[in-house]
Design an enzyme around this catalytic site. Structure first.
Site, PDB file in Angstrom:
ATOM      1  N   ASP A 254       0.864  -1.171   0.000  1.00  0.00           N
ATOM      2  CA  ASP A 254       0.000   0.000   0.000  1.00  0.00           C
ATOM      3  C   ASP A 254       0.904   1.226   0.000  1.00  0.00           C
ATOM      4  O   ASP A 254       2.130   1.103   0.052  1.00  0.00           O
ATOM      5  CB  ASP A 254      -0.911  -0.004   1.250  1.00  0.00           C
ATOM      6  CG  ASP A 254      -2.248   0.693   1.003  1.00  0.00           C
ATOM      7  OD1 ASP A 254      -2.233   1.907   0.738  1.00  0.00           O
ATOM      8  OD2 ASP A 254      -3.293   0.020   1.071  1.00  0.00           O
TER       9      ASP A 254
ATOM     10  N   ASP B  83       3.573   2.144  -4.575  1.00  0.00           N
ATOM     11  CA  ASP B  83       2.749   3.086  -5.319  1.00  0.00           C
ATOM     12  C   ASP B  83       2.501   2.434  -6.673  1.00  0.00           C
ATOM     13  O   ASP B  83       3.408   2.337  -7.495  1.00  0.00           O
ATOM     14  CB  ASP B  83       3.486   4.413  -5.474  1.00  0.00           C
ATOM     15  CG  ASP B  83       2.730   5.428  -6.340  1.00  0.00           C
ATOM     16  OD1 ASP B  83       1.699   5.056  -6.967  1.00  0.00           O
ATOM     17  OD2 ASP B  83       3.167   6.588  -6.422  1.00  0.00           O
ATOM     18  N   VAL B  84       1.271   1.990  -6.905  1.00  0.00           N
ATOM     19  CA  VAL B  84       0.997   1.185  -8.099  1.00  0.00           C
ATOM     20  C   VAL B  84       1.140   1.968  -9.397  1.00  0.00           C
ATOM     21  O   VAL B  84       1.183   1.376 -10.480  1.00  0.00           O
ATOM     22  CB  VAL B  84      -0.400   0.530  -8.033  1.00  0.00           C
ATOM     23  CG1 VAL B  84      -0.491  -0.435  -6.861  1.00  0.00           C
ATOM     24  CG2 VAL B  84      -1.512   1.588  -7.972  1.00  0.00           C
TER      25      VAL B  84
ATOM     26  N   TYR C  59     -14.125   6.763 -12.866  1.00  0.00           N
ATOM     27  CA  TYR C  59     -14.107   5.496 -12.139  1.00  0.00           C
ATOM     28  C   TYR C  59     -14.674   4.384 -13.011  1.00  0.00           C
ATOM     29  O   TYR C  59     -14.068   3.316 -13.157  1.00  0.00           O
ATOM     30  CB  TYR C  59     -14.917   5.630 -10.849  1.00  0.00           C
ATOM     31  CG  TYR C  59     -14.942   4.373 -10.011  1.00  0.00           C
ATOM     32  CD1 TYR C  59     -13.845   4.024  -9.223  1.00  0.00           C
ATOM     33  CD2 TYR C  59     -16.056   3.540  -9.996  1.00  0.00           C
ATOM     34  CE1 TYR C  59     -13.856   2.873  -8.449  1.00  0.00           C
ATOM     35  CE2 TYR C  59     -16.072   2.388  -9.225  1.00  0.00           C
ATOM     36  CZ  TYR C  59     -14.976   2.055  -8.456  1.00  0.00           C
ATOM     37  OH  TYR C  59     -14.998   0.907  -7.703  1.00  0.00           O
TER      38      TYR C  59
ATOM     39  N   LYS D 269     -12.564   1.143 -14.540  1.00  0.00           N
ATOM     40  CA  LYS D 269     -12.927  -0.221 -14.149  1.00  0.00           C
ATOM     41  C   LYS D 269     -13.374  -1.054 -15.359  1.00  0.00           C
ATOM     42  O   LYS D 269     -13.168  -2.271 -15.386  1.00  0.00           O
ATOM     43  CB  LYS D 269     -14.021  -0.191 -13.078  1.00  0.00           C
ATOM     44  CG  LYS D 269     -13.532   0.358 -11.733  1.00  0.00           C
ATOM     45  CD  LYS D 269     -12.400  -0.471 -11.157  1.00  0.00           C
ATOM     46  CE  LYS D 269     -12.045  -0.080  -9.745  1.00  0.00           C
ATOM     47  NZ  LYS D 269     -10.974  -0.916  -9.159  1.00  0.00           N
TER      48      LYS D 269
END
Length: 275
Positions: A39, A62-63, A160, A164
């Site tokens: 995370d 940090d993705v 969002y 997704k």
């Protein structure tokens, strides 16, 4: 004694400091996995790893940062010798972050890009580096957390929903690519909706207002209740385990029956009801 379902597997979970990610980490550990909690919320993430105990470590990730992925995957393979499971769970809605309007007319390009960077670019990078780490594995599994919002339009949460939906499609691309290359790596997406996690707190409010909003949400769910993080973690567990070894490229919806029917007209704004 029945063997635990993830005995001996090494699993990396992103966004594991709270909510679905945290519950998945705890569930995986109970089922015998070595769990890497990751995370950007270091204090909370370290707390989850400490709660699990000796079969878990915490790594800052940090993705959106490719160098972070390179560092984390290298550390996992060096310490544990392999990676069997990746859960790409990290994501934001824009509501909790206070981004303001999220409809397609008023959302800003900056906010659009930030949501996509975390929700979509993070999944792309996770898949990219997991494939490299799992290549040669007898049973690799990548689970991407999408949303019901990735299957339908959401007027009040444009970025969002878009991010997704892209996760859903990229999952199928990864699944087919791994089959094409002869890799023993499966890739599936999960689509939760109306799951009571901390991401909902800014949208629900407190006191009587919270009760009112909860009642409004629940009345539109066929099962007349919100789901829990454990409900989602159980599904992730199945896709991570060898019990699903002939399943790849699917989308698994966890929504209390919402998508079993349809509503012709969206509500005026409450986009959070759809997430």
């Amino acid at each position: 004694m029945q063997e635990r379902r993830l005995e001996g597997k090494v699993a990396l979970i992103t966004g594991a400091a709270q909510g679905i990610g945290k519950e998945t980490a705890l569930t995986f550990a109970r089922e015998g996995a070595l769990v890497i909690v990751s995370d950007i919320c270091d204090t909370e993430g370290q707390s989850v790893a400490k709660q699990i105990g000796g079969k878990s470590i915490y790594l800052h990730l940090d993705v959106t940062d490719e160098s972070n992925w390179e560092r984390v995957i290298e550390a996992v393979v060096k310490q544990f010798g392999k990676l069997d499971v990746l859960v790409n769970n990290a994501g934001i809605t824009g509501f909790q972050e206070g981004f303001g309007p999220q409809d397609p007319e008023n959302t800003s390009l900056k906010n659009w890009r930030e949501i996509h960077a975390i929700n979509l670019d993070g999944v792309f990078l996770g898949c990219k580096y997991a494939i490299k780490a799992m290549n040669g594995s007898p049973a690799g599994s990548i689970i991407n957390i999408s949303s019901r919002s990735g299957l339908v339009g959401i007027p009040g949460a444009a970025a969002y929903a878009s991010s997704k939906a892209a996760v859903r499609n990229h999952t199928k691309t990864v699944a087919l690519y791994c089959c094409q290359q002869g890799y023993h790596i499966r890739c599936n997406s999960i689509h939760p909706a109306a799951i009571l996690t901390p991401i909902w707190e800014p949208m629900l409010g407190t006191g009587l207002e919270r009760e009112k909003r909860m009642a409004e949400i629940v009345k539109d769910i066929p099962m007349h209740k919100m789901g829990t993080s454990q409900d989602v973690a159980n599904a992730i567990l199945f896709l991570a385990s060898d019990e699903s070894n002939y399943i790849t490229g699917i989308e698994l919806t966890i929504d209390g029956g919402i998508l079993a029917g349809s509503s012709a007209t969206p509500k005026r704004y409450h986009a959070e009801n759809e997430i």
